[in-house]
Design an enzyme around this catalytic site. Structure first.
Site, short mmCIF file in Angstrom:
data_model
loop_
_atom_site.label_atom_id
_atom_site.label_comp_id
_atom_site.label_asym_id
_atom_site.label_seq_id
_atom_site.Cartn_x
_atom_site.Cartn_y
_atom_site.Cartn_z
CB CYS A 29 33.57 -24.53 -51.78
SG CYS A 29 33.70 -25.32 -53.36
CG ASP A 49 45.55 -17.99 -50.26
OD1 ASP A 49 44.34 -18.15 -50.43
OD2 ASP A 49 46.42 -18.66 -50.85
NE ARG A 58 42.86 -27.99 -46.07
CZ ARG A 58 41.91 -28.41 -46.85
NH1 ARG A 58 40.69 -28.47 -46.37
NH2 ARG A 58 42.13 -28.73 -48.08
CE LYS A 98 48.22 -24.57 -48.57
NZ LYS A 98 46.87 -24.71 -49.08
CG ASN A 99 48.78 -22.86 -51.84
OD1 ASN A 99 48.45 -23.91 -51.29
ND2 ASN A 99 48.08 -21.74 -51.73
NE ARG A 157 38.45 -22.64 -53.68
CZ ARG A 157 39.50 -23.15 -53.05
NH1 ARG A 157 39.35 -23.79 -51.92
NH2 ARG A 157 40.70 -23.04 -53.57
N1 EPU Z 1 37.69 -20.55 -60.93
C1 EPU Z 1 36.61 -20.90 -61.73
N2 EPU Z 1 36.70 -22.01 -62.50
C2 EPU Z 1 37.80 -22.80 -62.50
C3 EPU Z 1 38.89 -22.45 -61.71
C4 EPU Z 1 38.81 -21.32 -60.92
O1 EPU Z 1 35.61 -20.21 -61.74
O2 EPU Z 1 37.83 -23.79 -63.22
C5 EPU Z 1 37.62 -19.33 -60.13
C6 EPU Z 1 37.66 -19.63 -58.64
O3 EPU Z 1 36.39 -19.94 -58.15
C7 EPU Z 1 38.23 -18.32 -58.10
C8 EPU Z 1 39.21 -17.89 -59.18
O4 EPU Z 1 38.80 -18.58 -60.36
O5 EPU Z 1 37.22 -17.37 -58.00
C9 EPU Z 1 40.67 -18.22 -58.93
O6 EPU Z 1 40.80 -19.59 -58.57
P1 EPU Z 1 42.16 -20.39 -58.82
O7 EPU Z 1 41.86 -21.52 -59.75
O8 EPU Z 1 43.24 -19.45 -59.18
O9 EPU Z 1 42.44 -20.98 -57.36
P2 EPU Z 1 42.96 -22.42 -57.00
O10 EPU Z 1 44.00 -22.84 -57.95
O11 EPU Z 1 41.82 -23.34 -56.75
C10 EPU Z 1 44.93 -21.60 -55.49
C11 EPU Z 1 45.38 -21.78 -54.07
C12 EPU Z 1 44.41 -21.08 -53.15
C13 EPU Z 1 44.39 -19.59 -53.52
C14 EPU Z 1 44.02 -19.43 -55.01
C15 EPU Z 1 44.10 -18.01 -55.50
C16 EPU Z 1 46.45 -23.93 -54.10
C17 EPU Z 1 46.46 -25.33 -53.64
N3 EPU Z 1 45.41 -23.19 -53.75
O12 EPU Z 1 43.63 -22.17 -55.58
O13 EPU Z 1 44.96 -21.21 -51.84
O14 EPU Z 1 43.45 -18.93 -52.73
O15 EPU Z 1 44.93 -20.21 -55.81
O16 EPU Z 1 45.38 -17.52 -55.35
O17 EPU Z 1 47.38 -23.50 -54.75
C18 EPU Z 1 44.88 -21.57 -49.51
O18 EPU Z 1 46.10 -21.81 -49.55
O19 EPU Z 1 44.25 -21.37 -48.44
C19 EPU Z 1 44.14 -21.51 -50.75
C20 EPU Z 1 42.82 -21.66 -50.81
#
Ligand code: EPU
Length: 442
Positions: A119, A308, A399, A25-26, A124
Site C-alpha cells: 500500500c 482523495d 493512474r 476513474k473510480n 488497506r
Molecule cells: N478497509 C478495511 N477493510 C476492508 C476494506 C476497507 O479496513 O476490507 C478500510 C480501508 O483501509 C480504509 C476504509 O476502510 O481505511 C475505506 O476504504 P474503502 O474500502 O472504502 O476504499 P477502497 O474501495 O479501497 C476506494 C477508491 C479510493 C478511495 C476510497 C475511499 C477505488 C478504485 N478506489 O478505495 O480511491 O480513496 O475508496 O473513498 O474506487 C484513488 O482514487 O486515489 C483512491 C485511492
C-alpha cells in the site's frame, strides 16, 4: 542510460479558462467489471484511458472478456468465461482489481484472486470484503497468498459492514446481482460510484434498491442483458482542478460536472474565500482572485470532503496565510505528500495524524509522488510555487488524471512531461521513494 518521467512545472501564475471534466476513474473501474455478468455486449462510454483502467481491462481479458476500444468507448463482451483467476501480476498493480472477485463469483461461481499488493499510504486490508462474502455463504480460503472463493448455492443473507467500504460494497453488488438469492447490505458506502454501478446493473436487468443509501437490497435475477452506459463525471478530478484554481488564485470554469457530488468541496472552498458560481446545470466558475483565509479540513466518507482530495487540499492550504488543520478519517496515514511539500518550503507539521499547515509562499523543488493523489497535490503546489518544480513518480499520476499536463497547460499553466536521466537511488532519491517503492494503490 535509463530515463524516468517527470512533470516539469513552472509556477506561472493564475490558472484561467475552461476545462471539461472526464468520466470518473473510480466508477469506470467497477462498471467495466459488470460486463462479466452478461453474455451480451456491454458498452461503457467515454472511459478515461488511464493506467488503472487498462489494468482492469487486462484482468477482464484474462478471464475471457473481449475488449475493444471504439474511440472513447469500451466494448466488452463476456460471451463465456475462460479463466476465473486474477493473477498477481495484475492485482499487485491495482488493489481495486480485488473487486473482480464478486463478478466472477456471480458469473462462474468461483474466483481465485491474489492478495492485493502493498500500500502506498498505510494499511488497506480486504477483511471486510471477505467477511461480507462469508455472511452470504461464500466459502473463502487462503491458498498460498491467493484468496479462493466458492459459491455453493444462492448468495443470500445480510451483510453488516462494521464501517463502510466502497470496494466492499461494489464487490457485494456484483456478486449478488446475478443469481437466485436475496442480499441485504447494512452500512453500505454512500459514494456516488456505488449508485452508478447499481444503475448500470439495473439497466442490465438487475433488481437493486437503495444504492446511495446505507441500506441496499439486492434481489438476484436469472439473467442480465447488455446495455450502453456512461459513467458519472470524476468528482476527484473536478476537485483537483478546483484546488489548482484556488492555489494559483485563478479563475477557472469546470464543465461537465455533477454539482451534487461536490457539495462539501464547494462549501469548504467557499469558507476559504473562493467564489463558486453556477454558470450552467453542469458547470461552475471557480474564482479565487479574492482574499483567502485558512480553513480546517477533515476528510470523511461521502457526502463529506473525500479522502482523495485531502492531499490536494493540503497543497492549496499551504499557500493560504494563516493556520489550517488537515485530518483524514478514511485513510488516517495518507500523508506521503507532506515531506515532499516541505521540500517546497511548506510549513507543515504532522503529529498524531494531524497536519498543521502554516500557509505562505512555496518554492519549486524536485519532489516525488508516492501515490496518485499525492501527485495531484504536488502538481497543485508546483503551479502555485515560485520557480520550477519537477514531480517524479509520474506513473502514479497516470493512474488517475488523464492528459493532466495538457489540460493544465490549456488553463495557462506551464506543465510539461519531461524525461530525466535516472540517478542511482542512493544519491538523491527523496525519502518517500525509498520507503514505498513498488507499491499498489488505487
Ligand atoms: N478497509 C478495511 N477493510 C476492508 C476494506 C476497507 O479496513 O476490507 C478500510 C480501508 O483501509 C480504509 C476504509 O476502510 O481505511 C475505506 O476504504 P474503502 O474500502 O472504502 O476504499 P477502497 O474501495 O479501497 C476506494 C477508491 C479510493 C478511495 C476510497 C475511499 C477505488 C478504485 N478506489 O478505495 O480511491 O480513496 O475508496 O473513498 O474506487 C484513488 O482514487 O486515489 C483512491 C485511492
Amino acid at each position: 542510460m535509463t530515463m524516468r518521467s517527470a512533470l516539469e512545472i513552472v509556477g506561472a501564475g493564475p490558472l484561467a479558462g475552461d476545462v471539461q471534466v472526464h468520466a470518473a476513474k473510480n466508477s469506470a473501474l467497477y462498471l467495466i467489471l459488470a460486463s462479466l455478468l452478461s453474455d451480451e455486449p456491454v458498452v461503457i462510454e467515454g472511459v478515461p484511458k488511464l493506467s488503472d483502467v487498462l489494468v482492469g481491462l487486462e484482468i477482464l481479458e484474462h478471464t475471457g472478456v473481449k475488449v475493444a476500444w471504439d474511440g472513447p468507448d469500451v466494448h466488452l463482451h463476456a460471451q463465456r468465461v475462460r479463466d476465473t483467476s486474477a493473477p498477481y501480476r495484475l492485482v499487485s498493480k491495482m488493489r481495486a482489481s480485488f473487486v473482480v472477485m464478486g463478478a466472477l463469483l456471480a458469473r462462474a461461481g468461483e474466483a481465485r484472486i491474489s492478495m492485493p499488493g502493498g500500500c502506498a499510504f498505510g494499511p488497506r486490508p480486504v477483511d471486510r470484503h471477505i467477511k461480507a462474502f462469508a455472511a452470504l455463504g461464500v466459502e473463502v480460503s487462503d491458498d498460498n497468498g491467493d484468496f479462493v472463493a466458492r459459491r455453493h448455492g444462492p448468495l443470500t443473507g445480510r451483510v453488516v459492514f462494521e464501517a463502510p467500504t466502497v470496494g466492499g460494497t461494489q464487490n457485494v453488488l456484483l456478486a449478488t446481482a446475478l443469481g437466485d438469492g436475496v442480499a441485504e447490505i447494512e452500512n453500505a458506502a454512500l459514494e456516488p460510484e456505488i449508485a452508478d454501478l447499481a444503475e448500470l446493473l439495473n439497466r442490465m436487468g438487475a433488481r437493486i434498491e437503495g444504492a446511495g443509501t446505507p441500506f441496499i437490497r439486492v434481489h438476484g435475477v436469472d439473467r442480465l442483458s447488455g446495455t450502453r452506459f456512461r459513467p458519472i463525471p470524476d468528482r476527484i478530478e473536478a476537485g483537483t482542478f478546483m484546488l489548482a484554481a484556488a492555489a494559483t488564485r485563478g479563475d477557472v470554469t469546470l464543465r461537465g460536472i455533477r454539482p451534487d457530488h461536490l457539495v462539501a468541496v464547494r462549501e469548504k472552498l467557499t469558507e476559504a474565500g473562493v467564489r463558486i458560481v453556477d454558470v450552467a446545470r453542469d458547470a461552475w466558475r471557480v474564482d479565487a482572485t479574492g482574499e483567502l483565509t485558512a480553513v480546517d479540513v477533515t476528510a470523511v466518507e461521502y457526502p463529506g470532503i473525500p479522502t482523495d482530495l485531502q492531499a490536494p487540499f493540503g497543497a492549496f492550504l499551504a499557500t493560504v496565510p494563516g493556520v489550517s488543520v488537515v485530518r483524514d478519517r478514511v485513510y488516517p496515514d495518507r500523508f506521503t505528500h507532506v515531506a515532499e511539500l516541505q521540500r517546497m518550503g511548506a510549513r507543515m507539521e504532522l503529529t498524531e495524524r494531524t497536519l498543521v499547515v502554516r500557509g505562505g509562499p512555496l518554492v519549486g523543488a524536485e519532489v516525488h509522488a508516492a501515490d496518485l493523489r499525492a501527485g495531484g497535490a504536488l502538481a497543485v503546489a508546483g503551479m502555485a510555487a515560485e520557480g520550477t518544480t519537477r514531480v517524479l513518480g509520474v506513473e502514479s499520476i497516470d493512474r488517475g488524471y488523464e492528459r493532466f499536463a495538457e489540460r493544465l497547460s490549456s488553463l495557462g499553466a506551464s506543465v510539461a512531461r519531461v524525461e530525466l536521466p535516472s540517478v542511482p537511488s542512493s544519491a538523491s532519491s527523496p525519502a518517500s521513494e525509498l520507503v514505498v517503492g513498488g507499491v499498489a494503490a488505487g
